[in-house]
Design a protein around this motif. Structure first.
Motif, mmCIF file in Angstrom:
data_model
loop_
_atom_site.group_PDB
_atom_site.id
_atom_site.type_symbol
_atom_site.label_atom_id
_atom_site.label_comp_id
_atom_site.label_asym_id
_atom_site.label_seq_id
_atom_site.Cartn_x
_atom_site.Cartn_y
_atom_site.Cartn_z
ATOM 1 N N UNK A 579 6.063 15.162 -5.434
ATOM 2 C CA UNK A 579 6.719 15.331 -4.137
ATOM 3 C C UNK A 579 5.814 14.910 -2.985
ATOM 4 N N UNK A 580 4.584 15.397 -2.989
ATOM 5 C CA UNK A 580 3.694 15.161 -1.861
ATOM 6 C C UNK A 580 3.374 13.675 -1.720
ATOM 7 N N UNK A 581 3.074 13.018 -2.832
ATOM 8 C CA UNK A 581 2.746 11.594 -2.776
ATOM 9 C C UNK A 581 3.946 10.773 -2.324
ATOM 10 N N UNK A 582 5.127 11.093 -2.849
ATOM 11 C CA UNK A 582 6.334 10.370 -2.453
ATOM 12 C C UNK A 582 6.599 10.564 -0.965
ATOM 13 N N UNK A 583 6.427 11.780 -0.503
ATOM 14 C CA UNK A 583 6.651 12.046 0.928
ATOM 15 C C UNK A 583 5.711 11.210 1.790
ATOM 16 N N UNK A 584 4.409 11.261 1.492
ATOM 17 C CA UNK A 584 3.444 10.557 2.332
ATOM 18 C C UNK A 584 3.683 9.045 2.335
ATOM 19 N N UNK A 585 3.958 8.480 1.169
ATOM 20 C CA UNK A 585 4.043 7.022 1.071
ATOM 21 C C UNK A 585 5.436 6.474 1.393
ATOM 22 N N UNK A 586 6.468 7.100 0.891
ATOM 23 C CA UNK A 586 7.799 6.529 1.070
ATOM 24 C C UNK A 586 8.405 6.895 2.424
ATOM 25 N N UNK A 587 8.148 8.087 2.907
ATOM 26 C CA UNK A 587 8.610 8.412 4.256
ATOM 27 C C UNK A 587 7.928 7.504 5.277
ATOM 28 N N UNK A 588 6.643 7.250 5.077
ATOM 29 C CA UNK A 588 5.929 6.328 5.969
ATOM 30 C C UNK A 588 6.511 4.920 5.889
ATOM 31 N N UNK A 589 6.894 4.496 4.663
ATOM 32 C CA UNK A 589 7.490 3.162 4.504
ATOM 33 C C UNK A 589 8.815 3.058 5.248
ATOM 34 N N UNK A 590 9.606 4.137 5.268
ATOM 35 C CA UNK A 590 10.860 4.144 6.027
ATOM 36 C C UNK A 590 10.581 3.986 7.521
ATOM 37 N N UNK A 591 9.581 4.710 7.996
ATOM 38 C CA UNK A 591 9.227 4.603 9.416
ATOM 39 C C UNK A 591 8.787 3.184 9.765
#
Length: 760
Positions: A579-591
């Motif tokens: 969860x944490x890794x996906x949040x940091x990397x994929x949420x940032x990619x969306x931004x």
């Protein structure tokens, strides 16, 4: 405790196949001291030690599994324990199914809970290796055909065998070229055959002169098949279609039966309440299931072309009788490629009536027209490929025949398959989705009643019609009461995204495939897809920024210059540890994708809601035996049942949603974890929107178990796996997944299909 300097013990043991025992040194080192107090603090609301809390949780999981995992009669696999017993059944092909249970400790709002569920796994039957070979290829005498040799090299790799003359256990690496009478090695300065060596050394006289040896260990030791027996308790990871179908049937248990089996596993089989290992660590396990509160959400109203307002009721399923699609597509030019036997299929594909009544083509065209898909008055031309013709040439010929027959480019090719085999289907999709950029719809002759008695053909034709309409850009239905929903009811542009990554089978190697889909209209029913190849085993979507930006540009073109004012992102297939890794990397990619869509001097930053969807868990809900009103006909909880208390995560915004009706066995709810909610859906809004979306899946008239954006991404990722082609042009499943270690080519999706739902 283990001392800081560790423990060193010396033991004597005789490995299998060896007469003399060896003296072995065993070293035990202290890796860490795990604080269970961190877990208590985490559950009570302190998140600063979350990592240590999950370390403690893993340790306690091991404690609870230890006693059964060490039992001689058990087969421990990850968090599961399986047994050979009364429930064991043959799966064919040298495999059998073992029943058991899965267990895991879960932090919940009420404290720690032990999650237990029934499970099944496939295990190789313990038998002579020659019998396993006969099960696989039906051949144990005479020279081995090349096709059988290739299959055995694939299926036997890694299988452990026990030798009858020494008792040693070794893993098979590959088959030898020759038999034991042909394979030789140097011994005392001369060449000796394997057969002669075994007779001289062990007094073993071989009888099978045809079957090859198996190379074991590092590949230098050759063993005759007739001296080998399949070692016990070996899990089978790769199942064929028939085995998969059979294990699903065996594992499917009605809710009452499953609950009784879970109770048996907890209180008798594993006997958790009386486990001395658990007591030694201060754990006390209740013998009863947990009773939780739940709500049943209202089903949505749907809108079709006719009727304009349709109530699917609360059962989670409906049909297309007297129903027209909301937006029926046009099919001005099409053709058929038939790989089934022409002798039996021709009448059903070319005539309006056959000896048993209306043909398949007549009923299919009638269903398309009734649902609102316009077709020419004439039936489509049919191509029956020669045996030596390639799939690409057959689809290309069908495309040309459609152009000639209707004076317009082919919009679709209907492909009739003789069976559900994966190899031919793979070639069809490579030809259509990559090489030609032409949508194809595959049907199986037996299921469609082509060349055989038809059963349930109207429903089959309706299901295919829904897929065809979606692939051609039509819309089957939409939500009729969208005003009640957040974001969708605001009448402002939005995009719902779904993402998933599919990985190669364990032990095969090769790349992973990532897919992202995005809604392109105000009804959230049409989804464009982007599919890429990435490093094998990588769960993070490596090219997420580029894929989302491409979908945003597609949306910009489809809506004539609008950009989504809200983004809702459903991410499938992520475990809690990621969860944490996906949040940091994929949420940032969306931004970052949004930032690159902004105008000069004007930032584009829509609010994002990021949701992780999980189906690979073992939480099940059962209606109370005294409550007859909140169960469906199969005995499962009703569609729309949502649980967000007691067993939900102690801190995170999460809920379980059972959005589908039970068909076979016990329904499994989907677990949704909301990591970011900048759109401020809130619990009620998020749950209702997610549930209502489940009624919009374009392939069936049922509410499905996972919201469509996540399911579409899953389908697109698996379609992408069909686009893998191994070194040398081989399109078999093993080489495509990189199992042979050669170069793997990814055949990209044709640009003509970038807007189409080709993957459904």
């Amino acid at each position: 405790l283990v001392p800081a300097e560790g423990l060193r013990l010396e033991v004597e043991a005789a490995p299998a196949g060896e007469d003399k025992p060896r003296r072995l040194a065993v070293v035990i080192r202290r890796a860490a001291i795990v604080s269970v107090a961190a877990l208590h603090r985490f559950i009570s609301g302190q998140r600063d030690e979350e990592e240590y809390a999950y370390h403690a949780l893993q340790c306690l999981d091991i404690v609870l599994k230890h006693r059964m995992a060490m039992a001689d009669r058990s087969l421990p696999v990850a968090r599961g324990v399986f047994f050979r017993g009364p429930g064991t059944r043959s799966l064919g092909g040298g495999a059998e199914v073992w029943l058991g249970y899965q267990q895991s400790l879960r932090p919940c709002q009420t404290g720690l809970a032990l999650n237990v569920d029934m499970a099944a796994t496939a295990v190789l039957e313990e038998k002579p290796l020659l019998e396993l070979v006969a099960d696989k290829v039906g051949h144990v005498a005479g020279p081995l055909p090349d096709a059988a040799r290739r299959r055995l090299n694939r299926d036997l790799r890694g299988v452990k065998v026990v030798t009858s003359h020494t008792g040693m256990t070794k893993a098979i690496r590959h088959l030898s070229r020759g038999s034991p009478f042909q394979e030789t090695f140097e011994r005392e300065g001369r060449q000796v055959s394997v057969a002669d060596y075994l007779e001289a050394q062990y007094g073993v006289r071989l009888t099978n002169r045809d079957m090859p040896c198996v190379a074991v260990g590092n590949g230098t030791v050759l063993l005759p098949m007739e001296l080998c027996r399949v070692a016990p308790r070996q899990r089978l990871m790769r199942l064929d279609e028939a085995q998969t179908s059979e294990i699903i049937k065996i594992a499917a248990q009605r809710p009452g039966d499953r609950l009784a089996a879970i109770d048996h596993a907890v209180n008798r089989q594993a006997a958790f309440p009386d486990d001395p290992t658990a007591r030694a660590f201060g754990l006390s396990i209740s013998s009863r299931t947990v009773e939780v509160g739940a709500r049943v959400l209202p089903n949505p109203m749907l809108a079709y072309g006719s009727p304009g307002r349709y109530d699917p009721k609360g059962g989670g399923s409906w049909n297309l009788r007297d129903v027209r699609f909301l937006n029926g597509s046009s099919l001005p030019s099409w053709a058929v490629v038939c790989f089934a036997n022409q002798r039996f299929a021709a009448e059903d594909l070319e005539a309006a009536r056959g000896q048993h009544g209306p043909t398949f083509m007549a009923e299919f065209v009638d269903m398309l027209n009734k649902c609102g898909v316009t077709t020419p008055r004439e039936f489509p031309p049919v191509v029956y490929p020669d045996r030596n013709a390639t799939v690409y040439s057959a689809v290309t010929e069908a495309k040309a025949r459609a152009q000639a027959a209707f004076g317009a480019p082919a919009a679709l090719v209907l492909v009739v398959l003789p069976d559900t085999g994966a190899a031919l289907y793979r070639e069809v999709k490579q030809a259509s989705d990559s090489m030609l950029g032409l949508p194809t719809q595959c049907i199986v002759s037996r299921k469609a009643g082509i060349g055989c008695p038809a059963r349930g053909r109207p429903q089959y034709c309706a299901n295919v019609a829904m897929k065809v309409n979606a692939k051609l850009g039509g819309c089957n239905t939409r939500l009729g009461d969208v005003e009640r929903l957040p974001v969708l009811g605001a009448r402002r542009p939005f995009m719902i995204l779904g993402a998933d990554v599919t990985h190669p089978r364990p032990g095969e190697g090769g790349p992973s495939i990532a897919a992202v889909v995005g809604s392109m209209d105000a009804t959230a029913t049409r989804y464009a897809a982007r599919v890429t190849m990435q490093r094998g085993g990588q769960e993070i979507v490596a090219e997420l920024k580029a894929m989302v930006k491409s979908l945003l540009l597609e949306f910009y073109g489809a809506t004539r210059g609008m950009r989504p004012e809200s983004l809702l992102f459903y991410r499938d297939g992520v475990s809690e540890s990621q969860f944490q890794e996906v949040y940091y990397k994929e949420y940032s990619a969306l931004l970052e994708a949004c930032a690159e869509m902004g105008d000069a001097g004007a930032e584009y930053r829509p609010p994002i809601t990021f949701v992780i969807v999980q189906k690979r868990h073992h939480t099940r809900f059962f209606p109370k035996s005294t409550d007859q009103s909140n169960r469906d006909r199969s005995g499962n909880v009703l569609p729309g049942t949502v649980v967000d208390n007691d067993i939900a995560h102690p801190h995170d915004f999460s809920f379980y949603l059972n959005s589908h009706s039970g068909i076979q066995g016990t329904s499994k709810p989907a677990h949704y974890s909301v990591l970011v909610d900048e759109n401020k859906f809130g619990a009620d809004g998020m749950q209702l929107l997610t549930y209502h979306l489940c009624y919009l899946f374009c392939r069936c008239t049922r509410s499905i178990s996972v919201c469509p954006p996540a399911q579409y991404a899953h389908l697109a990722a698996f379609r992408g796996r069909l686009m893998l082609r191994g070194e040398g042009g081989s399109d078999t499943a093993s080489s495509a997944s990189g199992g042979g270690g050669g170069t793997v080519e990814f055949m990209s999706i044709n640009p003509r299909l970038q807007k189409a739902m080709f993957y459904v």
